[in-house]
Structure formats: C-alpha cells, structure tokens
Scaffold this motif. Structure first.
Motif, mmCIF file in Angstrom:
data_model
loop_
_atom_site.group_PDB
_atom_site.id
_atom_site.type_symbol
_atom_site.label_atom_id
_atom_site.label_comp_id
_atom_site.label_asym_id
_atom_site.label_seq_id
_atom_site.Cartn_x
_atom_site.Cartn_y
_atom_site.Cartn_z
ATOM 1 N N PRO A 8 3.343 -13.430 7.525
ATOM 2 C CA PRO A 8 2.765 -12.865 6.302
ATOM 3 C C PRO A 8 1.236 -12.829 6.396
ATOM 4 C CG PRO A 8 3.673 -15.066 5.911
ATOM 5 C CD PRO A 8 4.001 -14.702 7.323
ATOM 6 N N ILE A 9 0.656 -11.863 5.698
ATOM 7 C CA ILE A 9 -0.801 -11.729 5.747
ATOM 8 C C ILE A 9 -1.491 -12.670 4.772
ATOM 9 C CG2 ILE A 9 -0.697 -9.347 6.563
ATOM 10 C CD1 ILE A 9 -1.460 -8.478 3.704
ATOM 11 N N TYR A 10 -0.717 -13.266 3.880
ATOM 12 C CA TYR A 10 -1.287 -14.198 2.912
ATOM 13 C C TYR A 10 -0.502 -15.500 2.978
ATOM 14 C CZ TYR A 10 2.724 -13.197 -0.034
ATOM 15 O OH TYR A 10 3.992 -13.089 -0.513
ATOM 16 N N ASP A 11 -1.081 -16.551 2.426
ATOM 17 C CA ASP A 11 -0.452 -17.871 2.457
ATOM 18 C C ASP A 11 0.238 -18.126 1.116
ATOM 19 O OD1 ASP A 11 0.162 -20.611 2.389
ATOM 20 O OD2 ASP A 11 -1.564 -21.116 3.660
ATOM 21 N N LYS A 99 -13.600 1.246 3.450
ATOM 22 C CA LYS A 99 -12.320 1.678 4.020
ATOM 23 C C LYS A 99 -11.490 0.473 4.455
ATOM 24 C CE LYS A 99 -13.710 6.263 5.552
ATOM 25 N NZ LYS A 99 -13.959 7.145 6.684
ATOM 26 N N GLU A 100 -12.140 -0.518 5.034
ATOM 27 C CA GLU A 100 -11.426 -1.725 5.474
ATOM 28 C C GLU A 100 -10.873 -2.515 4.285
ATOM 29 O OE1 GLU A 100 -14.177 -3.840 7.979
ATOM 30 O OE2 GLU A 100 -13.934 -2.428 9.623
ATOM 31 N N VAL A 101 -11.652 -2.607 3.220
ATOM 32 C CA VAL A 101 -11.198 -3.320 2.027
ATOM 33 C C VAL A 101 -10.043 -2.559 1.373
ATOM 34 C CG1 VAL A 101 -11.831 -4.134 -0.284
ATOM 35 C CG2 VAL A 101 -13.387 -4.506 1.640
ATOM 36 N N VAL A 102 -10.161 -1.249 1.281
ATOM 37 C CA VAL A 102 -9.075 -0.429 0.720
ATOM 38 C C VAL A 102 -7.799 -0.621 1.550
ATOM 39 C CG1 VAL A 102 -8.294 1.964 0.413
ATOM 40 C CG2 VAL A 102 -10.526 1.253 -0.465
ATOM 41 N N ALA A 103 -7.933 -0.621 2.866
ATOM 42 C CA ALA A 103 -6.768 -0.830 3.734
ATOM 43 C C ALA A 103 -6.162 -2.217 3.491
ATOM 44 C CB ALA A 103 -7.162 -0.660 5.195
ATOM 45 N N ALA A 104 -7.009 -3.218 3.261
ATOM 46 C CA ALA A 104 -6.525 -4.573 2.990
ATOM 47 C C ALA A 104 -5.779 -4.626 1.655
ATOM 48 C CB ALA A 104 -7.690 -5.567 3.003
ATOM 49 N N VAL A 105 -6.286 -3.926 0.646
ATOM 50 C CA VAL A 105 -5.606 -3.859 -0.650
ATOM 51 C C VAL A 105 -4.216 -3.253 -0.455
ATOM 52 C CG1 VAL A 105 -5.611 -2.725 -2.928
ATOM 53 C CG2 VAL A 105 -7.723 -3.744 -2.035
ATOM 54 N N LYS A 106 -4.159 -2.170 0.292
ATOM 55 C CA LYS A 106 -2.873 -1.503 0.533
ATOM 56 C C LYS A 106 -1.915 -2.411 1.310
ATOM 57 C CE LYS A 106 -4.703 3.145 0.177
ATOM 58 N NZ LYS A 106 -5.038 4.401 0.845
ATOM 59 N N ARG A 107 -2.437 -3.131 2.320
ATOM 60 C CA ARG A 107 -1.586 -4.038 3.103
ATOM 61 C C ARG A 107 -0.980 -5.122 2.224
ATOM 62 N NH1 ARG A 107 -5.466 -3.334 7.013
ATOM 63 N NH2 ARG A 107 -6.586 -5.217 6.439
ATOM 64 N N LEU A 108 -1.785 -5.700 1.346
ATOM 65 C CA LEU A 108 -1.259 -6.752 0.477
ATOM 66 C C LEU A 108 -0.235 -6.169 -0.496
ATOM 67 C CD1 LEU A 108 -1.252 -9.731 -0.239
ATOM 68 C CD2 LEU A 108 -3.140 -9.275 -1.834
ATOM 69 N N GLU A 110 1.679 -3.610 0.010
ATOM 70 C CA GLU A 110 2.892 -3.347 0.789
ATOM 71 C C GLU A 110 3.642 -4.631 1.086
ATOM 72 O OE1 GLU A 110 1.326 -1.244 4.161
ATOM 73 O OE2 GLU A 110 0.999 0.591 3.000
ATOM 74 N N ALA A 111 2.906 -5.701 1.362
ATOM 75 C CA ALA A 111 3.558 -6.995 1.631
ATOM 76 C C ALA A 111 4.333 -7.464 0.400
ATOM 77 C CB ALA A 111 2.520 -8.043 2.043
ATOM 78 N N PHE A 112 3.721 -7.342 -0.773
ATOM 79 C CA PHE A 112 4.398 -7.744 -2.008
ATOM 80 C C PHE A 112 5.590 -6.837 -2.300
ATOM 81 C CE2 PHE A 112 0.233 -9.663 -3.742
ATOM 82 C CZ PHE A 112 0.521 -10.873 -3.161
ATOM 83 N N ALA A 113 5.404 -5.527 -2.133
ATOM 84 C CA ALA A 113 6.481 -4.582 -2.389
ATOM 85 C C ALA A 113 7.649 -4.823 -1.428
ATOM 86 C CB ALA A 113 5.970 -3.141 -2.266
#
Length: 117
Positions: A8-11, A99-108, A110-113
């Motif tokens: 997972p990308i988050y703890d 762009k990197e922050v936006v991509a990180a928002v999307k990754r999180l 997607e991880a939750f979804a």
C-alpha cells in the motif's frame, strides 16, 4: 490481480492509530477523499494556471494535511515541497511539482477505491 501484491502507498495502521482505531471514521474519511478527489486536483491545477501562488500554497497545504492524516508520506512530502515553493511567491518549477502532487492525489484515491468492497 497483480495490484493486490503491491504494498500500500499509505500506512493504514498508523492512520488508524491517529484516529484512535476508529475504522468507520477512517472509511468515512477515505470515502470523502475519493468523492472530492477531482476537486482537489482541479483546485491545484486552477491555482497553477492562474499563476496564483497564495492559492496554490493553500491547496497544497490542504492536500498535505490529508496525506498526513492518511499516513501517505511520499504524497505528503511532495505536497509540502509544493506548499513551500508557492509560499515563496515564485512558481518556478511549480508546474512539475503540481503534476506530481495531482498524480499522488489520484493514486491515493485509486488505492481507497480499490479497497472498497
């Protein structure tokens, strides 16, 4: 199926500890994050497009705080860098970081979804 093997990308354990172990609160907050995902991205992109450093700083701060709540350290670090850059009033380099922050928002999001059942 392969994505289930990726770490997972988050703890989650740390994030739950921050919420006193309240799994329903965590789920509710994650659901809100997913629902607001596009709005966070749009706010960051709009502030950058407008050349509005104070607005970009505020939006980066908001996202940084959310990332911290969910113990998404890599995302928090990116958002903090963007927040600090925008706080200087200069947007030199802000396009790549945004762009990197936006991509990180999307990754999180997607991880939750992906965890929703």
């Amino acid at each position: 199926m392969m994505s289930n093997l990726e770490p997972p990308i988050y703890d989650r354990t740390e994030a739950l500890a921050r919420l006193d172990g309240d799994t329903s609160l965590f789920s509710e907050m994650a659901g809100i994050f997913v629902a607001e995902n596009d709005a966070y991205c749009r706010a960051l992109e709009d502030a950058l497009a407008a050349g509005d450093a104070p607005a970009l700083r505020r939006e980066a701060h908001t996202v940084k705080s959310l990332f911290a709540t969910f113990s998404y350290e890599a995302g928090r670090e990116l958002a903090m860098r963007l927040e600090h850059l925008a706080a200087t009033g200069s947007l030199d380099g802000a396009e790549v970081l945004t762009k990197e922050v936006v991509a990180a928002v999307k990754r999180l999001g997607e991880a939750f979804a992906g965890e929703a059942t």
